[in-house]
Scaffold this motif. Sequence first.
Motif, short mmCIF file in Angstrom:
data_model
loop_
_atom_site.label_atom_id
_atom_site.label_comp_id
_atom_site.label_asym_id
_atom_site.label_seq_id
_atom_site.Cartn_x
_atom_site.Cartn_y
_atom_site.Cartn_z
N TYR A 13 -1.96 -5.08 5.93
CA TYR A 13 -2.78 -6.24 6.33
C TYR A 13 -1.94 -7.25 7.16
O TYR A 13 -2.21 -7.47 8.34
CB TYR A 13 -3.35 -6.87 5.05
N ILE A 14 -0.93 -7.83 6.57
CA ILE A 14 -0.20 -8.89 7.27
C ILE A 14 0.73 -8.29 8.34
O ILE A 14 0.87 -8.82 9.45
CB ILE A 14 0.60 -9.76 6.27
N ASP A 33 5.48 3.15 7.92
CA ASP A 33 4.50 2.82 6.87
C ASP A 33 3.96 4.13 6.34
O ASP A 33 3.66 5.04 7.11
CB ASP A 33 3.37 1.97 7.48
N LEU A 36 -0.38 3.68 2.35
CA LEU A 36 -0.71 3.80 0.93
C LEU A 36 -2.18 3.57 0.63
O LEU A 36 -2.69 4.04 -0.38
CB LEU A 36 0.08 2.73 0.14
N HIS A 37 -2.85 2.79 1.47
CA HIS A 37 -4.26 2.49 1.21
C HIS A 37 -5.18 3.48 1.93
O HIS A 37 -6.38 3.23 2.02
CB HIS A 37 -4.60 1.06 1.66
N GLN A 39 -5.46 3.63 4.90
CA GLN A 39 -6.15 2.78 5.87
C GLN A 39 -6.14 3.38 7.27
O GLN A 39 -5.32 4.23 7.58
CB GLN A 39 -5.48 1.38 5.90
N PHE A 74 7.52 -5.88 5.33
CA PHE A 74 6.27 -6.18 4.62
C PHE A 74 5.97 -5.14 3.54
O PHE A 74 5.05 -5.32 2.76
CB PHE A 74 5.09 -6.13 5.61
N ASN A 93 9.84 0.66 -5.99
CA ASN A 93 9.36 0.53 -4.60
C ASN A 93 9.80 -0.80 -3.97
O ASN A 93 10.19 -0.84 -2.80
CB ASN A 93 7.84 0.64 -4.55
N TYR A 142 5.80 -8.31 -10.38
CA TYR A 142 5.69 -8.44 -8.92
C TYR A 142 6.46 -9.67 -8.43
O TYR A 142 7.27 -9.59 -7.49
CB TYR A 142 4.21 -8.54 -8.53
N LYS A 146 10.08 -9.96 -6.09
CA LYS A 146 10.31 -10.76 -4.88
C LYS A 146 11.55 -11.64 -5.05
O LYS A 146 12.35 -11.79 -4.12
CB LYS A 146 9.08 -11.63 -4.57
N HIS A 185 -7.13 -3.15 1.77
CA HIS A 185 -6.41 -2.77 0.55
C HIS A 185 -7.25 -1.83 -0.31
O HIS A 185 -8.46 -1.98 -0.39
CB HIS A 185 -6.06 -4.01 -0.28
N1 LIG Z 1 -1.61 -10.54 0.93
C1 LIG Z 1 -1.12 -11.65 0.39
O1 LIG Z 1 -1.86 -12.63 0.10
C2 LIG Z 1 0.37 -11.78 0.14
C3 LIG Z 1 0.85 -12.97 -0.46
C4 LIG Z 1 2.22 -13.09 -0.68
C5 LIG Z 1 3.09 -12.07 -0.32
N2 LIG Z 1 2.59 -10.93 0.23
C6 LIG Z 1 3.55 -9.86 0.60
O2 LIG Z 1 3.35 -9.56 1.97
C7 LIG Z 1 3.60 -8.17 2.22
C8 LIG Z 1 2.42 -7.57 2.94
O3 LIG Z 1 1.25 -7.76 2.17
P1 LIG Z 1 -0.14 -7.11 2.61
O4 LIG Z 1 -1.22 -7.88 1.96
O5 LIG Z 1 -0.13 -6.92 4.07
O6 LIG Z 1 -0.02 -5.70 1.87
P2 LIG Z 1 -0.49 -4.26 2.37
O7 LIG Z 1 -0.53 -3.39 1.16
O8 LIG Z 1 -1.71 -4.36 3.21
O9 LIG Z 1 0.71 -3.80 3.32
C9 LIG Z 1 1.89 -3.24 2.83
C10 LIG Z 1 2.12 -1.94 3.57
O10 LIG Z 1 3.35 -1.40 3.11
C11 LIG Z 1 3.22 0.01 3.01
N3 LIG Z 1 4.22 0.48 2.02
C12 LIG Z 1 4.39 0.08 0.75
N4 LIG Z 1 5.43 0.74 0.20
C13 LIG Z 1 5.92 1.57 1.14
C14 LIG Z 1 6.99 2.51 1.21
N5 LIG Z 1 7.77 2.74 0.14
N6 LIG Z 1 7.23 3.16 2.37
C15 LIG Z 1 6.43 2.95 3.46
N7 LIG Z 1 5.41 2.09 3.47
C16 LIG Z 1 5.15 1.40 2.32
C17 LIG Z 1 1.78 0.25 2.60
O11 LIG Z 1 1.34 1.53 3.04
C18 LIG Z 1 1.05 -0.89 3.31
O12 LIG Z 1 0.48 -0.46 4.54
C19 LIG Z 1 3.90 -7.56 0.87
O13 LIG Z 1 5.29 -7.46 0.71
C20 LIG Z 1 3.31 -8.54 -0.11
O14 LIG Z 1 3.99 -8.50 -1.34
C21 LIG Z 1 1.26 -10.75 0.48
#
Ligand SMILES: NC(=O)c1ccc[n+]([C@@H]2O[C@H](COP(=O)([O-])OP(=O)(O)OC[C@H]3O[C@@H](n4cnc5c(N)ncnc54)[C@H](O)[C@@H]3O)[C@@H](O)[C@H]2O)c1
Length: 331
Positions: A13-14, A33, A36-37, A39, A74, A93, A142, A146, A185
Amino acid sequence: MKKVILVLGGAGYIGSHTSYLLSKLGYEVIIIDKLLHSQTFNHPWAKLIKADFTNEEVLNFVFDKFEIEAVMHFAAFIEVGESVKRPADFYENNVVKTLKFLNFMMKKKVKKIIFSSSCAVYGDPIKIPMDENHPKDPVSPYGKNKLVVEYALQDYADAYGLQYVSLRYFNASGALPDQNLGEQHNPETHIIPLMLRAIKNKKTFKIFGTDYDSVDGTCVRDYIHVLDIANAHILALQYLDKNGKSDCFNLGTGNGFTVQQMINAAQKVTGQKLITQNHPRRAGDSTALVADYSKAKKILGWEPKNSDLDFILKTAWAWERKIQNFKQEEL
Ligand SMILES: NC(=O)c1ccc[n+]([C@@H]2O[C@H](COP(=O)([O-])OP(=O)(O)OC[C@H]3O[C@@H](n4cnc5c(N)ncnc54)[C@H](O)[C@@H]3O)[C@@H](O)[C@H]2O)c1
């Protein structure tokens, strides 16, 4: 020549919104990436390598072929509730793999990283809004993941000359539907897509806790548009380029909204009624999480510019309707 940025989790997402902005600003974007979803990620502006971000063969290829300017990290497991049930998977992870990756970066002499941290590092608030010096007492594995990574980044900076910025996001929200970008997600645990899907599918939306110390008894969160988060990454990159000191910054708006206020706003934006059902509080949910972002403003020159609640909900709603159309077309 274009500067190359390696984006771990850039199909999430981000990460995807940030990758889009990077490419728009003239950077070359390489994403690792593992989707995982399950997507959809089909964008011409980034090279996607579907792999784990610790896959050595992939990393050797990427670091040897490209001159990586900086890494944006991310990639993580993000479901807070799951982290309580499966801490081993989350530590593996989110922490162990990140350390392995940092060691690889050090070996390849790539020194700049921007890390996706979270307001979950603070735990229950002692004071609202929370600044970066707020005590850190995370209530979930979680949040602890971090914080451990933040400590490691600090130690690697002191010992090995790593340059880092940790960005502590509050509630990421909104989308860029025109670019086919939004939240995907699986499972979805975030309030805005859950609310909007309940409206769309005429399902019931669960409110967890109506006896919190807030104006209407529901919890308060700080919603920040994903485009503002993406912008902060660009500013953090420029800050590191100018040899800015490694540091952490909150990314939020300083405004909190209760769950009930979000429901009212979502009904207004969609013009439809949301059916709700009250449930007891969930373990680990804080009463209120609201950011003091003055440090990011002062040092990075960052400010939320797209985080008006109406805009957040309109873009998220447009995205929800768009993915529904995708899914119908696929059938
Ligand atoms: N969404 C929020 O509100 C929020 C808030 C605070 C912090 N965060 C942090 O921001 C980051 C991104 O969040 P998001 O909402 O985009 O999450 P997301 O799940 O949409 O994106 C994370 C991506 O990382 C990939 N991934 C995870 N583990 C992996 C691995 N071992 N190897 C390869 N790819 C891997 C997943 O496939 C996924 O596409 C994360 O670290 C999350 O903890 C998010």
